[in-house]
Every structure is written in structure tokens, then in C-alpha cells.
Design a protein around this motif. Structure first.
Motif: not given
Length: 359
Positions: A197-204, A213-214, A224-226
Motif C-alpha cells: 500500500v503506497h498511499e500514506d495513512v490519514a487516520g487511525v 487498533l481496528e 483497511r482493518e488491522y
């Protein structure tokens, strides 16, 4: 030479598992030992303790370390809270350790200064509730769960493939950075079911009750779920004291040591995460034990060599035991002493007996 606050045979800098074990062995083997620790460190960050036989998983890192300090002190070791800013070798081959408000002298010094993990940019999950730093400690928690690995280098790529041993749902998050892994690694990644996944993380997103973490949200709007994952951005080894003493470092930046923690400088030892090897609590415990035994062999008074006997004569009864009076008193009063603890009176009774009357 300016005055010092105290003098020791062994001074251990750093109170993580390796430093604590070294100090424990030093004190139990009869050497005046100081443990100087500023607090914190990687072990203190552990919410639970994994992979340590005899320690249950509900024990936090801070609880684990506090028990270790209590053990060291119970055997006569001295605990000093402070940050060592400088260690220098004196003209007589000893070591002067300087903190913000004290100075100590020691015959031998042990560097257990560890390292700091390079943290990725936020937003991030909470430590130990989705953000984890030790693959071999924490991977078990994510069996058959969705997992991320964060990074763009060789280590991140390999950890992502390693996690496939435990789960079939692994994402490699480059967060917009250009991958720096080799062409060979790229080919291997392509042959493994890892989503990059190349896009940056925008939120958690975290669970409101447990804090675990969900999911993560990405800049392209996807979700995406983690359940957790591992950032792989490298380490900063705390080697300033070692470099100041002239200790050799490895190409990777760790303090170079032999199998018993000896550095390239006589009298200087190093143990734990600041040295090469697996960054694991049980490994650190073993390194501390080996260094503690090596220090004892280096410092102990007996047996004397044939050269020393020829120079100084045989060992007299007045010369033994070599343990200091303070450590002797602590040892005989300890719960673990043979046959149980002795009182101060019984420990000293023989020495206090009056001489026999010759009349």
C-alpha cells in the motif's frame, strides 16, 4: 582529582534486563556494584512481558524492571537514579562516571545503554495496542489476524514476508515513500501474497473499550482493518559513552564486543541492545549473566597466580574472605543464605569472642 560521591568495583550504566542481570551477578559474586539508570528504555514500554520463562504475560515492563532493581538491592547492590553524561578513564586505569549531580569511580564499567527505535510519522496506533516493536516477541498475538508492516526498506519487506508464517493477511505500508529494497527482494515480494500500500495513512481507528487498533484510513479514502503491526525504520544506538572511551563499533553502529561483553577497551564491557544480536529480553538476560561472570573472573582476588604468590607470599587466613564487610553482612542475613538468614549477632559472634586466657 576532584572528590567523588562513591567508589565501586563495578558500575553498570543502564537498568534494562541486561544491565540488571550484570549488576545482580556482580553483587551476588561479592563485588561492590552500582547500577546507574535514568529510567525509561524499551523494556519499560512493554505493556506485557512475552517469551520470558517464569514471568507471566500480565507482568508489565515497569513491574519486571522494578522487581529486578529490588533483587539487585537485596544482594547489596546500589541503585543510583541518574543520567550518565560522561565516562573517562583515570590515570590509574579506573573509570570516572559523571551524572548531572554526582560522580563515581569504578574499577570496571558496563555499558547497557540500549537503543531507541526510529518512530514513523503520525498518525499511529497506540503502543502495545496496535504498534509493536519486537517481531519475535509479539507476532504470536496476530496469528490469523490482519497485520501491517510499516516501512520502505529491506527490513520492512522481509518482516512482511515473515509474518505470512502466522497469518494470511499482511499489508506492507510504504506511506508514500519510494521503496529502497533490492530488485531481488522486490521479486521475492511479488511471489508472496503481501499487499503493498503506497498511499500514506490519514487516520487511525481504535476500539473504544480496549484501545486496540481496528483499522487505518488512507489518503485515497480507503479503509483497511488491522489488529496490529510493526514499524521498521531502524534504530539509534546509544553509543556516545562508548565512543568517548574509544570503544570499537560495528558497521551497523553497535558496540563491538566478544562473547562475554568485553569491548576493545580494557575494563569496559557492553551488554544488551547496544550490542549486536537479537533484541530480546531473554538474550539480554543471558548477555548480562555472561558479562557478570567475566567481570568476576577479572576482579576476584583468589586464586592467586604463582607469580603473585612468589611476589607476595601465600594467602593468610587474615586475607580471606575477599568480600567486603558490608556485602558479607548482607549475604549472611539474606533469606537465600544456606540454612536460612543469620542474625547480625550470630554473624559477628566469632569475631567478637574474646581471646582465650593463657593463664
Amino acid at each position: 582529582m576532584s572528590s567523588v560521591d562513591d567508589e565501586y568495583e563495578i558500575a553498570v550504566v543502564g537498568g534494562g534486563p541486561a544491565g540488571l542481570t550484570t549488576a545482580l551477578y556482580g553483587a551476588r559474586l561479592g563485588h561492590e556494584t552500582a547500577l546507574i539508570d535514568r529510567g525509561g528504555g524499551r523494556a519499560a514500554m512493554m505493556a506485557d512481558t512475552h517469551n520470558v520463562i517464569g514471568v507471566t504475560e500480565d507482568v508489565s515492563g515497569n513491574e519486571f524492571l522494578a522487581t529486578g532493581r529490588e533483587q539487585v538491592e537485596s544482594y547489596g547492590g546500589t541503585f543510583e537514579r541518574g543520567f550518565v553524561t560522561d565516562v573517562t578513564e583515570t590515570e590509574d586505569g579506573r573509570f570516572r562516571l559523571t551524572t548531572s549531580d554526582a560522580e563515581f569511580l569504578a574499577d570496571r564499567v558496563v555499558l547497557a545503554t540500549g537503543f531507541s527505535d526510529e518512530r514513523p510519522d503520525p498518525p499511529l496506533p497506540r503502543n502495545a495496542r496496535g504498534l509493536h516493536w519486537c517481531l519475535h516477541c509479539d507476532a504470536y498475538m496476530f496469528v490469523d489476524e490482519p497485520v501491517y508492516v510499516m516501512g520502505h526498506g529491506e527490513a520492512a519487506a522481509h518482516v512482511a514476508m515473515i509474518m505470512l508464517n502466522l497469518t494470511d493477511d499482511v499489508d506492507l505500508l510504504t506511506r508514500g515513500a519510494e521503496p529502497t529494497w533490492s530488485e531481488e527482494t522486490a521479486a521475492r515480494l511479488e511471489a508472496h501474497p503481501v499487499d503493498i500500500v503506497h498511499e500514506d495513512v490519514a487516520g487511525v481507528e481504535n476500539d473504544s473499550d480496549s484501545g486496540w487498533l481496528e483499522a487505518m484510513e488512507f489518503e485515497d479514502g480507503t479503509r483497511r482493518e488491522y489488529r496490529g503491526g510493526f514499524p521498521m525504520y531502524g534504530s539509534d544506538y546509544n553509543t556516545a559513552l562508548a565512543e568517548g572511551l574509544g570503544c570499537d563499533l560495528t558497521e551497523g553502529g553497535e558496540i563491538d564486543v566478544d562473547d562475554h561483553g568485553r569491548t576493545s577497551v580494557d575494563g569496559v564491557y557492553a551488554v544488551g541492545d547496544v550490542t549486536p544480536g537479537h533484541n530480546q529480553v531473554p538474550v539480554a538476560l543471558g548477555q548480562g549473566a555472561k558479562a557478570g561472570i567475566a567481570l568476576h573472573k577479572d576482579l576476584r582476588e583468589f586464586p592467586r597466580s604463582t607469580e603473585e604468590i612468589a611476589r607476595d607470599g601465600p594467602v593468610s587466613e587474615e586475607d580471606v574472605p575477599a568480600i567486603s564487610p558490608e556485602l558479607l553482612a548482607t549475604a549472611v542475613a539474606h533469606e537465600g543464605h544456606a540454612g536460612g538468614p543469620r542474625t547480625d549477632a550470630s554473624a559477628d559472634s566469632e569475631a567478637e569472642q574474646p581471646a582465650a586466657d593463657d593463664d
